[in-house]
Design a protein around this motif. Sequence first.
Motif, PDB file in Angstrom:
ATOM      1  N   GLU A  16       0.734  -1.124   0.118  1.00 42.44           N
ATOM      2  CA  GLU A  16      -0.058  -0.069  -0.221  1.00 42.44           C
ATOM      3  C   GLU A  16       0.864   1.322   0.120  1.00 42.44           C
ATOM      4  OE1 GLU A  16      -2.456  -0.365   3.374  1.00 42.44           O
ATOM      5  OE2 GLU A  16      -3.756  -1.893   2.341  1.00 42.44           O
ATOM      6  N   GLY A  17       1.984   1.143   0.565  1.00 40.37           N
ATOM      7  CA  GLY A  17       2.850   2.390   0.562  1.00 40.37           C
ATOM      8  C   GLY A  17       3.875   2.390  -0.595  1.00 40.37           C
ATOM      9  N   ASP A  18       3.589   1.447  -1.401  1.00 39.59           N
ATOM     10  CA  ASP A  18       4.443   1.506  -2.762  1.00 39.59           C
ATOM     11  C   ASP A  18       5.827   1.318  -2.362  1.00 39.59           C
ATOM     12  OD1 ASP A  18       4.174   1.022  -5.368  1.00 39.59           O
ATOM     13  OD2 ASP A  18       4.192   3.092  -5.795  1.00 39.59           O
ATOM     14  N   LEU A  19       6.330   0.624  -1.352  1.00 37.65           N
ATOM     15  CA  LEU A  19       7.832   0.510  -0.989  1.00 37.65           C
ATOM     16  C   LEU A  19       8.600  -0.118  -1.797  1.00 37.65           C
ATOM     17  CD1 LEU A  19       7.395   0.343   3.107  1.00 37.65           C
ATOM     18  CD2 LEU A  19       7.451   2.473   1.573  1.00 37.65           C
ATOM     19  N   GLY A  20       8.154  -1.446  -2.657  1.00 44.59           N
ATOM     20  CA  GLY A  20       8.898  -1.923  -3.665  1.00 44.59           C
ATOM     21  C   GLY A  20       9.776  -2.696  -2.978  1.00 44.59           C
ATOM     22  N   VAL A  21       9.546  -3.320  -1.640  1.00 41.82           N
ATOM     23  CA  VAL A  21      10.522  -4.186  -0.904  1.00 41.82           C
ATOM     24  C   VAL A  21       9.530  -5.363  -0.267  1.00 41.82           C
ATOM     25  CG1 VAL A  21      10.686  -2.714   1.140  1.00 41.82           C
ATOM     26  CG2 VAL A  21      12.585  -4.350   0.607  1.00 41.82           C
ATOM     27  N   ASP A  43       9.866   8.300  10.722  1.00 37.88           N
ATOM     28  CA  ASP A  43      10.239   8.319   9.373  1.00 37.88           C
ATOM     29  C   ASP A  43      11.189   7.145   8.958  1.00 37.88           C
ATOM     30  OD1 ASP A  43      12.404   9.587  10.358  1.00 37.88           O
ATOM     31  OD2 ASP A  43      12.306  10.933   8.516  1.00 37.88           O
ATOM     32  N   TRP A  44      11.309   6.153   9.613  1.00 34.74           N
ATOM     33  CA  TRP A  44      12.540   5.089   9.208  1.00 34.74           C
ATOM     34  C   TRP A  44      12.273   4.463   8.015  1.00 34.74           C
ATOM     35  CZ3 TRP A  44      11.429   0.070   8.033  1.00 34.74           C
ATOM     36  CH2 TRP A  44      10.402  -0.540   8.159  1.00 34.74           C
ATOM     37  N   ASP A  51      14.667   7.123   0.631  1.00 35.93           N
ATOM     38  CA  ASP A  51      13.704   7.838  -0.186  1.00 35.93           C
ATOM     39  C   ASP A  51      12.947   8.968   0.702  1.00 35.93           C
ATOM     40  OD1 ASP A  51      11.728   8.817  -1.730  1.00 35.93           O
ATOM     41  OD2 ASP A  51      11.215   6.801  -2.285  1.00 35.93           O
ATOM     42  N   PRO A  52      13.681  10.107   0.678  1.00 33.37           N
ATOM     43  CA  PRO A  52      13.107  11.062   1.637  1.00 33.37           C
ATOM     44  C   PRO A  52      11.447  11.531   1.152  1.00 33.37           C
ATOM     45  CG  PRO A  52      14.732  11.867   0.145  1.00 33.37           C
ATOM     46  CD  PRO A  52      14.743  10.728  -0.033  1.00 33.37           C
ATOM     47  N   GLN A  53      11.191  10.951  -0.034  1.00 30.23           N
ATOM     48  CA  GLN A  53       9.600  11.379  -0.485  1.00 30.23           C
ATOM     49  C   GLN A  53       8.623  10.446   0.197  1.00 30.23           C
ATOM     50  OE1 GLN A  53       9.307  13.947  -2.317  1.00 30.23           O
ATOM     51  NE2 GLN A  53      11.357  14.215  -1.956  1.00 30.23           N
ATOM     52  N   LEU A  54       9.354   9.290   0.940  1.00 27.94           N
ATOM     53  CA  LEU A  54       8.251   8.248   1.595  1.00 27.94           C
ATOM     54  C   LEU A  54       7.585   8.892   2.780  1.00 27.94           C
ATOM     55  CD1 LEU A  54      10.170   4.955   1.296  1.00 27.94           C
ATOM     56  CD2 LEU A  54       8.099   5.737  -0.004  1.00 27.94           C
ATOM     57  N   PRO A  55       6.280   8.845   3.114  1.00 26.69           N
ATOM     58  CA  PRO A  55       5.868   9.405   4.280  1.00 26.69           C
ATOM     59  C   PRO A  55       6.134   8.615   5.322  1.00 26.69           C
ATOM     60  CG  PRO A  55       4.062   8.252   2.978  1.00 26.69           C
ATOM     61  CD  PRO A  55       5.410   8.545   1.967  1.00 26.69           C
ATOM     62  N   ALA A  56       6.070   8.981   6.625  1.00 33.43           N
ATOM     63  CA  ALA A  56       6.237   8.320   7.735  1.00 33.43           C
ATOM     64  C   ALA A  56       5.100   7.252   8.006  1.00 33.43           C
ATOM     65  CB  ALA A  56       6.438   9.184   9.040  1.00 33.43           C
ATOM     66  N   PRO A  57       5.330   6.157   8.472  1.00 38.12           N
ATOM     67  CA  PRO A  57       4.071   5.405   8.631  1.00 38.12           C
ATOM     68  C   PRO A  57       3.246   5.917   9.714  1.00 38.12           C
ATOM     69  CG  PRO A  57       6.249   4.006   8.611  1.00 38.12           C
ATOM     70  CD  PRO A  57       6.375   5.391   8.736  1.00 38.12           C
ATOM     71  N   ALA A  58       1.895   5.601   9.613  1.00 37.30           N
ATOM     72  CA  ALA A  58       0.851   6.260  10.478  1.00 37.30           C
ATOM     73  C   ALA A  58       1.193   5.533  11.768  1.00 37.30           C
ATOM     74  CB  ALA A  58      -0.494   5.993   9.915  1.00 37.30           C
TER      75      ALA A  58
END
Length: 179
Positions: A16-21, A43-44, A51-58
């Motif tokens: 869902e976070g489109d992390l690709g891993v 924001d781990w 990837d600084p564009q990734l939002p921190a997990p809720a």
Amino acid sequence: MADLPSYEDVEQAAREGDLGVEPSELHGALGGWLAAGGGDVRDWTARVLVDPQLPAPAPGDALDRLRVATAAQLQDRDFGFELLLPAEADLATRAEALFAWCRGFLGGFGLAAGARVALSEEGQEALQDMARLAQAAPEGGEDEEDEDALAEIEEFVRVAVLLLHGDCVLGPRHRQSLN
């Protein structure tokens, strides 16, 4: 002690976070980051995946719970650290997940530790062994001997992580408290 979220929950959150891993590699990266002294920060994912564009997990979602549980397990005096690996899979899939976990660990560890990390001799050997595992590929085989070998490798990795965390985080913290 905090339990890790399920492999499936982390897999879904990563998708869902489109992390690709994959979940195991992601947890390995988090484990490496924390074991080397990287911050236990919300924001781990942005930090360990660079990837600084990734939002921190809720707060409270599977990825946030993964961070909280992993950080707590590394601090556990009873050595309760666990690896996030698929439980309901064939031997080759579980072996590949373990090797991916090690690849993630090395990446996260390198990011947090930098070029000059002071490791004990045992820590240096453990890191070298983890690097060899990260390059491994599963071989065919599904017998009890192979299951036992995989269990031994999992236990080795678990203990190696704790040793490296001790070298990088607990040892320096202890030395600071003595001064």
